[in-house]
Design a protein around this motif. Structure first.
Motif, PDB file in Angstrom:
ATOM      1  N   UNK A   1       0.844  -1.191   0.000  1.00 46.79           N
ATOM      2  CA  UNK A   1       0.000   0.000   0.000  1.00 46.79           C
ATOM      3  C   UNK A   1       0.882   1.244   0.000  1.00 46.79           C
ATOM      4  N   UNK A   2       0.328   2.309  -0.530  1.00 49.32           N
ATOM      5  CA  UNK A   2       1.107   3.531  -0.753  1.00 49.32           C
ATOM      6  C   UNK A   2       0.488   4.705  -0.013  1.00 49.32           C
ATOM      7  N   UNK A   3       1.342   5.508   0.591  1.00 45.92           N
ATOM      8  CA  UNK A   3       0.932   6.791   1.159  1.00 45.92           C
ATOM      9  C   UNK A   3       1.735   7.875   0.443  1.00 45.92           C
ATOM     10  N   UNK A   4       1.067   8.903  -0.047  1.00 50.68           N
ATOM     11  CA  UNK A   4       1.764   9.990  -0.746  1.00 50.68           C
ATOM     12  C   UNK A   4       2.360  10.928   0.300  1.00 50.68           C
ATOM     13  N   UNK A   5       3.669  11.094   0.262  1.00 51.35           N
ATOM     14  CA  UNK A   5       4.339  12.000   1.199  1.00 51.35           C
ATOM     15  C   UNK A   5       4.441  13.398   0.621  1.00 51.35           C
ATOM     16  N   UNK A   6       4.647  13.452  -0.694  1.00 54.35           N
ATOM     17  CA  UNK A   6       4.821  14.735  -1.374  1.00 54.35           C
ATOM     18  C   UNK A   6       4.462  14.524  -2.834  1.00 54.35           C
TER      19      UNK A   6
ATOM     20  N   UNK B   1      10.753  -3.963   5.633  1.00 60.54           N
ATOM     21  CA  UNK B   1       9.751  -4.295   4.624  1.00 60.54           C
ATOM     22  C   UNK B   1       9.192  -3.081   3.912  1.00 60.54           C
ATOM     23  N   UNK B   2       9.266  -1.919   4.567  1.00 63.06           N
ATOM     24  CA  UNK B   2       8.705  -0.712   3.969  1.00 63.06           C
ATOM     25  C   UNK B   2       9.766   0.016   3.136  1.00 63.06           C
ATOM     26  N   UNK B   3       9.327   0.949   2.314  1.00 57.49           N
ATOM     27  CA  UNK B   3      10.242   1.585   1.365  1.00 57.49           C
ATOM     28  C   UNK B   3       9.778   2.992   1.041  1.00 57.49           C
TER      29      UNK B   3
ATOM     30  N   UNK C   1       4.976  17.144  -5.280  1.00 60.69           N
ATOM     31  CA  UNK C   1       5.940  17.874  -6.113  1.00 60.69           C
ATOM     32  C   UNK C   1       7.067  18.386  -5.221  1.00 60.69           C
ATOM     33  N   UNK C   2       8.168  17.665  -5.141  1.00 65.03           N
ATOM     34  CA  UNK C   2       8.535  16.458  -5.897  1.00 65.03           C
ATOM     35  C   UNK C   2       7.732  15.250  -5.427  1.00 65.03           C
ATOM     36  N   UNK C   3       7.648  14.251  -6.301  1.00 62.72           N
ATOM     37  CA  UNK C   3       6.878  13.055  -5.945  1.00 62.72           C
ATOM     38  C   UNK C   3       7.684  12.158  -5.005  1.00 62.72           C
ATOM     39  N   UNK C   4       7.116  11.950  -3.811  1.00 64.20           N
ATOM     40  CA  UNK C   4       7.722  11.030  -2.836  1.00 64.20           C
ATOM     41  C   UNK C   4       6.594  10.149  -2.287  1.00 64.20           C
ATOM     42  N   UNK C   5       6.766   8.846  -2.380  1.00 59.95           N
ATOM     43  CA  UNK C   5       5.764   7.899  -1.895  1.00 59.95           C
ATOM     44  C   UNK C   5       6.351   7.068  -0.766  1.00 59.95           C
ATOM     45  N   UNK C   6       5.506   6.788   0.222  1.00 62.42           N
ATOM     46  CA  UNK C   6       5.883   5.827   1.260  1.00 62.42           C
ATOM     47  C   UNK C   6       5.169   4.522   0.929  1.00 62.42           C
ATOM     48  N   UNK C   7       5.918   3.437   0.878  1.00 63.06           N
ATOM     49  CA  UNK C   7       5.335   2.154   0.480  1.00 63.06           C
ATOM     50  C   UNK C   7       5.390   1.185   1.658  1.00 63.06           C
ATOM     51  N   UNK C   8       4.206   0.781   2.121  1.00 59.44           N
ATOM     52  CA  UNK C   8       4.110  -0.216   3.186  1.00 59.44           C
ATOM     53  C   UNK C   8       4.234  -1.607   2.572  1.00 59.44           C
ATOM     54  N   UNK C   9       5.069  -2.432   3.169  1.00 62.16           N
ATOM     55  CA  UNK C   9       5.207  -3.839   2.748  1.00 62.16           C
ATOM     56  C   UNK C   9       5.646  -3.980   1.299  1.00 62.16           C
ATOM     57  N   UNK C  10       6.619  -3.186   0.886  1.00 60.19           N
ATOM     58  CA  UNK C  10       7.080  -3.330  -0.501  1.00 60.19           C
ATOM     59  C   UNK C  10       7.756  -4.681  -0.706  1.00 60.19           C
ATOM     60  N   UNK C  11       8.445  -5.164   0.323  1.00 60.43           N
ATOM     61  CA  UNK C  11       9.067  -6.497   0.238  1.00 60.43           C
ATOM     62  C   UNK C  11       8.376  -7.451   1.202  1.00 60.43           C
ATOM     63  N   UNK C  12       8.273  -8.689   0.784  1.00 62.24           N
ATOM     64  CA  UNK C  12       7.793  -9.742   1.681  1.00 62.24           C
ATOM     65  C   UNK C  12       8.908 -10.093   2.658  1.00 62.24           C
ATOM     66  N   UNK C  13       8.529 -10.548   3.840  1.00 62.70           N
ATOM     67  CA  UNK C  13       9.540 -10.965   4.815  1.00 62.70           C
ATOM     68  C   UNK C  13      10.397 -12.101   4.262  1.00 62.70           C
ATOM     69  N   UNK C  14       9.806 -12.984   3.483  1.00 63.04           N
ATOM     70  CA  UNK C  14      10.595 -14.101   2.939  1.00 63.04           C
ATOM     71  C   UNK C  14      11.648 -13.588   1.951  1.00 63.04           C
TER      72      UNK C  14
ATOM     73  N   UNK D   1       5.195  -0.550 -10.671  1.00 63.24           N
ATOM     74  CA  UNK D   1       4.870   0.686  -9.946  1.00 63.24           C
ATOM     75  C   UNK D   1       5.031   1.900 -10.861  1.00 63.24           C
ATOM     76  N   UNK D   2       6.033   1.862 -11.747  1.00 66.94           N
ATOM     77  CA  UNK D   2       6.319   3.022 -12.600  1.00 66.94           C
ATOM     78  C   UNK D   2       5.250   3.239 -13.673  1.00 66.94           C
ATOM     79  N   UNK D   3       4.514   2.206 -14.016  1.00 63.52           N
ATOM     80  CA  UNK D   3       3.348   2.395 -14.879  1.00 63.52           C
ATOM     81  C   UNK D   3       3.638   3.137 -16.170  1.00 63.52           C
ATOM     82  N   UNK D   4       3.122   4.348 -16.276  1.00 59.94           N
ATOM     83  CA  UNK D   4       3.257   5.146 -17.513  1.00 59.94           C
ATOM     84  C   UNK D   4       4.542   5.970 -17.530  1.00 59.94           C
ATOM     85  N   UNK D   5       5.371   5.827 -16.484  1.00 63.05           N
ATOM     86  CA  UNK D   5       6.682   6.481 -16.443  1.00 63.05           C
ATOM     87  C   UNK D   5       7.688   5.515 -17.069  1.00 63.05           C
ATOM     88  N   UNK D   6       8.657   6.072 -17.762  1.00 66.82           N
ATOM     89  CA  UNK D   6       9.666   5.234 -18.420  1.00 66.82           C
ATOM     90  C   UNK D   6      10.211   4.165 -17.446  1.00 66.82           C
TER      91      UNK D   6
END
Ligand SMILES: O=C(O)CCC(=O)C(=O)O
Ligand SMILES: [Fe+2]
Length: 252
Positions: free
Chosen positions: A35-40, A191-193, A42-55, A90-95
């Motif tokens: 899950x994502x929380x927008x921190x900013x 796990x977060x990023x 402009x500039x774009x900064x995202x906080x990502x919960x559980x980006x990696x699995x513990x395994x 995650x980058x979607x429509x961004x290069x």
């Protein structure tokens, strides 16, 4: 690592112990929800919960962690492939043509990473990629993930990005004491990023993304760097997706 609800993953813990080395691709499931929380914005900064699995963390740390230096994860590593694909999605429509090889970094007490930009002032041109060895590039997206949070201190600090409010989760953020409210302080949390976008729309680096890994006071912090390539010969947003997919297929 064994707490995963997906039984396919339970073999992952033992793979590097030699018990089932040949079956890694059979037990590895790259699908994952975060899950994502927008921190900013402009500039774009995202906080990502559980980006990696513990395994995945257990696997990377066991296999690649070095106490004294940073370590690169070979792109052929199956977990590295999952994480490359996760970042590209995650980058979607961004290069998102290519991602640099993953880099594990660790900090013990009193160690830090001083203020820097992840983007290069002079465009680089030795990609280190077999399918694209000489092509002008910079770093577009950065992901910094926390693989080990058994420490005090060690926040990732962006002095020019607005800090969090008083209701923010203290397990994830510290508050700035700058009266302007500027200064995003993100605590290591396993796990977060964090994701941020280094490139402005004109293709130059964004100076507002100056950041540092603040000194660790005690314990050990382990982090993971992921950088996506920016090729200035291709648009940052809404580029030729077919061409991008062709290029990345050649890398497999
Ligand atoms: O250690 C951190 O919190 C940030 C590390 C970082 O910015 C880097 O490795 O480029
Ligand atoms: Fe950095």
């Amino acid at each position: 690592g064994k707490s995963s609800i997906n039984p396919l993953l339970q073999g992952l813990d033992t793979m590097w112990n030699g018990a089932a080395q040949t079956s890694i691709t059979q037990v590895l499931d790259c699908t994952h929800t975060y899950s994502i929380e927008i921190m900013s914005v402009d500039p774009l900064v995202l906080y990502i919960n559980d980006f990696l699995k513990m395994s995945e963390i257990d696997y990377l740390v066991e296999k690649y962690y070095r106490s004294s230096q940073s370590a690169h994860v070979p792109p052929s590593d199956p977990v590295s492939k999952c994480l490359h694909d996760r970042m590209k999605s995650l980058l979607g429509n961004i290069q998102h043509i290519d991602v640099e090889s993953l880099q594990l970094v660790s900090y013990s007490a009193d160690e830090q990473f001083r203020y820097h930009f992840d983007w290069f002032h002079m465009m680089a041109n030795e990609t280190g990629l077999p399918h694209n060895p000489h092509r002008q590039y910079n770093r577009l997206g950065s992901i910094f993930a926390y693989l080990g949070d058994d420490c005090t201190g060690g926040e990732t600090y962006f002095p020019d990005v607005m800090g969090v409010s008083s209701i923010a989760d203290e397990g994830k953020f510290s508050r700035t004491d700058d009266p302007s409210g500027k200064g995003l302080l993100v605590k290591p949390k396993k796990g977060n990023a964090l994701f941020w976008n280094n490139m402005q729309s004109n293709g130059t680096g964004d100076r507002r993304l100056l950041h540092a890994g603040l000194p660790v006071h005690s314990g050990v912090k382990i982090g993971l760097n992921m950088f996506s390539f920016y090729y200035p010969d291709t648009p940052i947003i809404g580029g030729d997706i077919a061409a991008m997919e062709k290029t990345s297929d050649e890398s497999h």
